[in-house]
Scaffold this motif. Structure first.
Motif, PDB file in Angstrom:
ATOM      1  N   LEU A  75      67.171   7.582  54.101  1.00 63.55           N
ATOM      2  CA  LEU A  75      67.367   6.272  53.864  1.00 63.55           C
ATOM      3  C   LEU A  75      66.487   5.176  54.769  1.00 63.55           C
ATOM      4  CD1 LEU A  75      69.477   4.161  52.467  1.00 63.55           C
ATOM      5  CD2 LEU A  75      70.676   4.090  54.642  1.00 63.55           C
ATOM      6  N   SER A  76      66.353   5.812  56.064  1.00 65.90           N
ATOM      7  CA  SER A  76      65.416   4.957  56.833  1.00 65.90           C
ATOM      8  C   SER A  76      64.075   5.005  56.448  1.00 65.90           C
ATOM      9  CB  SER A  76      65.470   5.813  58.263  1.00 65.90           C
ATOM     10  OG  SER A  76      66.718   5.530  59.001  1.00 65.90           O
ATOM     11  N   PHE A  77      63.427   5.955  55.821  1.00 64.42           N
ATOM     12  CA  PHE A  77      62.096   5.935  55.273  1.00 64.42           C
ATOM     13  C   PHE A  77      61.975   5.102  54.120  1.00 64.42           C
ATOM     14  CE2 PHE A  77      61.630  10.340  57.232  1.00 64.42           C
ATOM     15  CZ  PHE A  77      60.467  10.025  58.208  1.00 64.42           C
ATOM     16  N   ALA A  78      63.055   5.302  53.199  1.00 64.92           N
ATOM     17  CA  ALA A  78      62.966   4.380  52.021  1.00 64.92           C
ATOM     18  C   ALA A  78      63.059   2.806  52.355  1.00 64.92           C
ATOM     19  CB  ALA A  78      64.221   4.591  51.079  1.00 64.92           C
ATOM     20  N   TRP A  79      64.021   2.480  53.208  1.00 64.06           N
ATOM     21  CA  TRP A  79      64.095   1.117  53.626  1.00 64.06           C
ATOM     22  C   TRP A  79      62.913   0.618  54.287  1.00 64.06           C
ATOM     23  CZ3 TRP A  79      69.875   0.281  55.119  1.00 64.06           C
ATOM     24  CH2 TRP A  79      70.641   0.370  54.042  1.00 64.06           C
ATOM     25  N   GLN A  80      62.253   1.520  55.203  1.00 68.08           N
ATOM     26  CA  GLN A  80      60.915   0.911  55.770  1.00 68.08           C
ATOM     27  C   GLN A  80      59.641   0.800  54.544  1.00 68.08           C
ATOM     28  OE1 GLN A  80      59.963   3.765  58.885  1.00 68.08           O
ATOM     29  NE2 GLN A  80      57.689   3.259  58.753  1.00 68.08           N
ATOM     30  N   GLY A  81      60.030   1.462  53.556  1.00 62.18           N
ATOM     31  CA  GLY A  81      59.251   1.218  52.420  1.00 62.18           C
ATOM     32  C   GLY A  81      59.331   0.107  51.535  1.00 62.18           C
ATOM     33  N   GLY A  82      60.556  -0.414  51.614  1.00 62.15           N
ATOM     34  CA  GLY A  82      61.071  -1.681  50.858  1.00 62.15           C
ATOM     35  C   GLY A  82      61.762  -1.026  49.462  1.00 62.15           C
ATOM     36  N   ILE A  83      62.120   0.142  49.722  1.00 63.24           N
ATOM     37  CA  ILE A  83      63.112   0.726  48.452  1.00 63.24           C
ATOM     38  C   ILE A  83      64.464   0.649  48.920  1.00 63.24           C
ATOM     39  CG2 ILE A  83      63.299   2.701  47.028  1.00 63.24           C
ATOM     40  CD1 ILE A  83      60.435   3.677  47.752  1.00 63.24           C
ATOM     41  N   VAL A  84      65.061  -0.299  48.347  1.00 60.96           N
ATOM     42  CA  VAL A  84      66.505  -0.803  48.832  1.00 60.96           C
ATOM     43  C   VAL A  84      67.614  -0.569  47.998  1.00 60.96           C
ATOM     44  CG1 VAL A  84      65.236  -2.257  50.619  1.00 60.96           C
ATOM     45  CG2 VAL A  84      66.078  -3.256  48.432  1.00 60.96           C
ATOM     46  N   GLY A  85      67.335  -0.405  46.820  1.00 58.24           N
ATOM     47  CA  GLY A  85      68.483  -0.313  45.652  1.00 58.24           C
ATOM     48  C   GLY A  85      69.399  -1.688  45.716  1.00 58.24           C
ATOM     49  N   SER A  86      70.483  -1.701  45.124  1.00 61.40           N
ATOM     50  CA  SER A  86      71.358  -2.676  45.042  1.00 61.40           C
ATOM     51  C   SER A  86      72.131  -3.408  45.929  1.00 61.40           C
ATOM     52  CB  SER A  86      72.503  -2.420  43.764  1.00 61.40           C
ATOM     53  OG  SER A  86      73.472  -1.081  44.392  1.00 61.40           O
ATOM     54  N   VAL A  87      72.100  -2.738  47.259  1.00 59.56           N
ATOM     55  CA  VAL A  87      72.905  -3.215  48.627  1.00 59.56           C
ATOM     56  C   VAL A  87      72.024  -4.649  48.816  1.00 59.56           C
ATOM     57  CG1 VAL A  87      71.694  -1.847  50.305  1.00 59.56           C
ATOM     58  CG2 VAL A  87      74.199  -2.869  50.393  1.00 59.56           C
ATOM     59  N   ALA A  88      70.652  -4.485  48.663  1.00 53.92           N
ATOM     60  CA  ALA A  88      70.097  -5.721  49.212  1.00 53.92           C
ATOM     61  C   ALA A  88      70.481  -7.198  48.267  1.00 53.92           C
ATOM     62  CB  ALA A  88      68.618  -5.561  49.141  1.00 53.92           C
ATOM     63  N   LYS A  89      71.173  -7.058  47.211  1.00 50.74           N
ATOM     64  CA  LYS A  89      71.778  -8.001  46.544  1.00 50.74           C
ATOM     65  C   LYS A  89      72.923  -8.718  47.016  1.00 50.74           C
ATOM     66  CE  LYS A  89      69.529  -6.338  42.188  1.00 50.74           C
ATOM     67  NZ  LYS A  89      69.654  -5.619  40.850  1.00 50.74           N
ATOM     68  N   GLU A  90      73.412  -8.194  48.122  1.00 47.93           N
ATOM     69  CA  GLU A  90      74.721  -8.649  48.526  1.00 47.93           C
ATOM     70  C   GLU A  90      74.568  -9.419  49.966  1.00 47.93           C
ATOM     71  OE1 GLU A  90      77.088  -7.925  46.588  1.00 47.93           O
ATOM     72  OE2 GLU A  90      76.593  -6.152  45.784  1.00 47.93           O
ATOM     73  N   MET A  91      75.720  -9.573  50.272  1.00 47.14           N
ATOM     74  CA  MET A  91      75.716 -10.648  51.685  1.00 47.14           C
ATOM     75  C   MET A  91      75.690  -9.401  52.678  1.00 47.14           C
ATOM     76  SD  MET A  91      78.330 -13.448  53.404  1.00 47.14           S
ATOM     77  CE  MET A  91      77.797 -14.423  52.197  1.00 47.14           C
ATOM     78  N   VAL A  92      74.682  -9.200  53.513  1.00 50.22           N
ATOM     79  CA  VAL A  92      74.458  -7.993  54.365  1.00 50.22           C
ATOM     80  C   VAL A  92      74.209  -8.493  55.673  1.00 50.22           C
ATOM     81  CG1 VAL A  92      72.817  -5.890  54.809  1.00 50.22           C
ATOM     82  CG2 VAL A  92      73.460  -6.634  52.524  1.00 50.22           C
ATOM     83  N   HIS A  93      75.162  -7.657  56.749  1.00 54.19           N
ATOM     84  CA  HIS A  93      74.920  -7.699  58.092  1.00 54.19           C
ATOM     85  C   HIS A  93      74.488  -6.501  58.578  1.00 54.19           C
ATOM     86  CE1 HIS A  93      75.407 -10.082  61.900  1.00 54.19           C
ATOM     87  NE2 HIS A  93      75.749  -8.979  62.457  1.00 54.19           N
ATOM     88  N   ALA A  94      73.497  -6.449  59.274  1.00 55.47           N
ATOM     89  CA  ALA A  94      72.968  -5.152  59.972  1.00 55.47           C
ATOM     90  C   ALA A  94      73.084  -5.172  61.369  1.00 55.47           C
ATOM     91  CB  ALA A  94      71.447  -4.852  59.539  1.00 55.47           C
ATOM     92  N   PRO A  95      73.902  -4.337  62.003  1.00 57.75           N
ATOM     93  CA  PRO A  95      74.059  -4.362  63.499  1.00 57.75           C
ATOM     94  C   PRO A  95      72.831  -3.733  64.306  1.00 57.75           C
ATOM     95  CG  PRO A  95      76.166  -3.537  62.446  1.00 57.75           C
ATOM     96  CD  PRO A  95      74.906  -3.305  61.327  1.00 57.75           C
ATOM     97  N   SER A  96      71.716  -3.481  63.587  1.00 54.73           N
ATOM     98  CA  SER A  96      70.533  -2.846  63.968  1.00 54.73           C
ATOM     99  C   SER A  96      69.429  -3.210  63.181  1.00 54.73           C
ATOM    100  CB  SER A  96      70.879  -1.308  64.209  1.00 54.73           C
ATOM    101  OG  SER A  96      70.608  -0.795  62.828  1.00 54.73           O
ATOM    102  N   VAL A  97      68.244  -2.542  63.373  1.00 50.99           N
ATOM    103  CA  VAL A  97      67.140  -2.755  62.511  1.00 50.99           C
ATOM    104  C   VAL A  97      67.233  -2.428  61.115  1.00 50.99           C
ATOM    105  CG1 VAL A  97      65.715  -3.485  64.593  1.00 50.99           C
ATOM    106  CG2 VAL A  97      65.633  -1.167  63.569  1.00 50.99           C
TER     107      VAL A  97
END
Length: 380
Positions: A75-97
């Motif tokens: 998941l870390s590799f995917a998100w680092q590359g901008g492959i994020v899936g449907s969760v990015a379409k929501e209101m998201v709070h990340a307690p880290s990077v």
């Protein structure tokens, strides 16, 4: 119903560390302080059923616990590359990077928000104290946050200023600190726990993940220095991290007798509360921090605190602790030793710190942090 999706992966990471504790407390209080018409869903990588059950136990009141298809590393590799899936379409709070950061237009879809938390600037200021992979990942994700995050939470003004020197986030920055955990309470069986842990009558306490950045080697050398009190041992609580910090090996090389150092390892909240409460003095020698939660935790018990002059730690401690300059680094152990001797042997100073500490700790409250987080998303 408006749902805030909080990423809780760090809570069940192999070494949760301070960020895992932050994520756990913030999520619990976001649930408790949710405004009318709002709820909280938790999002986690493809963890096992045991971790899922643990999260369900930790966070009663979740509207949903969403398990993503990828394990944490992938998941870390995917998100680092901008492959994020449907969760990015929501209101998201990340307690880290670790966050699903992609380009989006909030003006057209105000319910789609991504807020990231940057806890420190250590990957830039002290990269040698982290793993090379960790440095690369954090730098890459902060760069993605600069491009795509709607807001960035930092724990102190010191981190805000340092981060703005790296990437100009400007008005997207919001300072929201942490606080001592409400679960850090002295248990009814404190005496039995102290006996089981083997706590001495008087001791110097250090708390933190065993890794180079925490400065524990300097503290061990300090306790072996002639200026340190010879009748007060060192007790260290915290899980193993990276960097092969061998406490007993360091003690041997520094000339500190083995019976003057004790490693508790990872301890639960009740044991940690007992360790804080019974310590003669708490020392936080960290070389670089974004907040320094153990400082406030120790202060909340009225334990005198000695800490490094790291800007974020000094901001958090204010004038309620004894500050020790880190540089020049080769004489840092000597200055730590002198500070420990001063606090241990000056009852008036120790008494003043025991009063100032709890007053300072009361300035930090998880309910306040959670409500400020809800307000941030409302402002967006």
């Amino acid at each position: 119903m408006t749902t805030l999706h909080v990423l809780v992966d760090q809570v069940v990471a192999p070494v949760p560390g301070g960020i895992g504790r932050y994520a756990e407390e913030l999520t619990r209080h976001l649930i408790a302080t949710a405004p009318e018409g709002c709820d909280v869903a938790a999002v986690v990588s493809a963890v096992g059923s045991e971790d899922l059950r643990r999260l369900e136990t930790l966070f009663p009141g979740l509207s949903e616990l969403q398990r993503l298809p990828l394990p944490r590393r992938e998941l870390s590799f995917a998100w680092q590359g901008g492959i994020v899936g449907s969760v990015a379409k929501e209101m998201v709070h990340a307690p880290s990077v670790l966050a699903p950061l992609v380009k989006h237009d909030r003006s057209r879809d105000p319910g789609r928000q991504t807020v990231v938390t940057v806890h420190d600037t250590v990957p830039w200021t002290h990269p040698e104290t982290l793993t090379p992979r960790g440095v690369h990942f954090h730098r890459a994700m902060v760069k993605r946050a600069w491009k795509h995050a709607d807001a960035v939470v930092v724990p102190t003004h010191a981190v805000a200023a340092a981060l703005n020197e790296i990437h100009r986030f400007d008005d997207r920055l919001r300072v929201i600190g942490g606080a001592p955990s409400g679960r850090l309470r002295i248990p009814v069986d404190a005496d039995l726990r102290a006996e089981r842990l083997g706590l001495p009558e008087r001791y110097v306490l250090a708390v933190g993940t065993l890794e180079p950045r925490k400065g524990l080697v300097h503290l061990i050398e300090a306790m072996a220095h002639p200026d340190a009190p010879s009748d007060v041992p060192l007790v260290i609580a915290g899980p193993d991290g990276w960097g092969d910090v061998d406490v007993y090996g360091c003690a041997e090389r520094a000339g500190l007798a083995r019976d003057r150092v004790k490693v508790l390892g990872r301890v639960d909240d009740a044991d940690l509360a007992v360790a804080y409460d019974r310590a003669t003095v708490f020392v936080f020698p960290s070389l670089a921090e974004g907040f320094g939660l153990p400082v406030i935790e120790a202060m909340s018990f009225g334990t005198p605190v000695i800490h490094s002059d790291d800007a974020a730690v000094s901001e958090v401690a204010s004038d309620a602790g004894v500050t020790v300059a880190r540089n020049p680094l080769e004489s840092y152990p000597e200055r730590l030793a002198q500070a420990v001797f001063q606090v241990v042997n000056d009852p008036l100073l120790a008494g003043q710190l025991a009063v100032a500490g709890p007053d300072r700790a009361r300035m930090f409250d998880w309910n306040d942090s959670a409500m400020e987080t809800w307000q941030l998303h409302a402002d967006l």
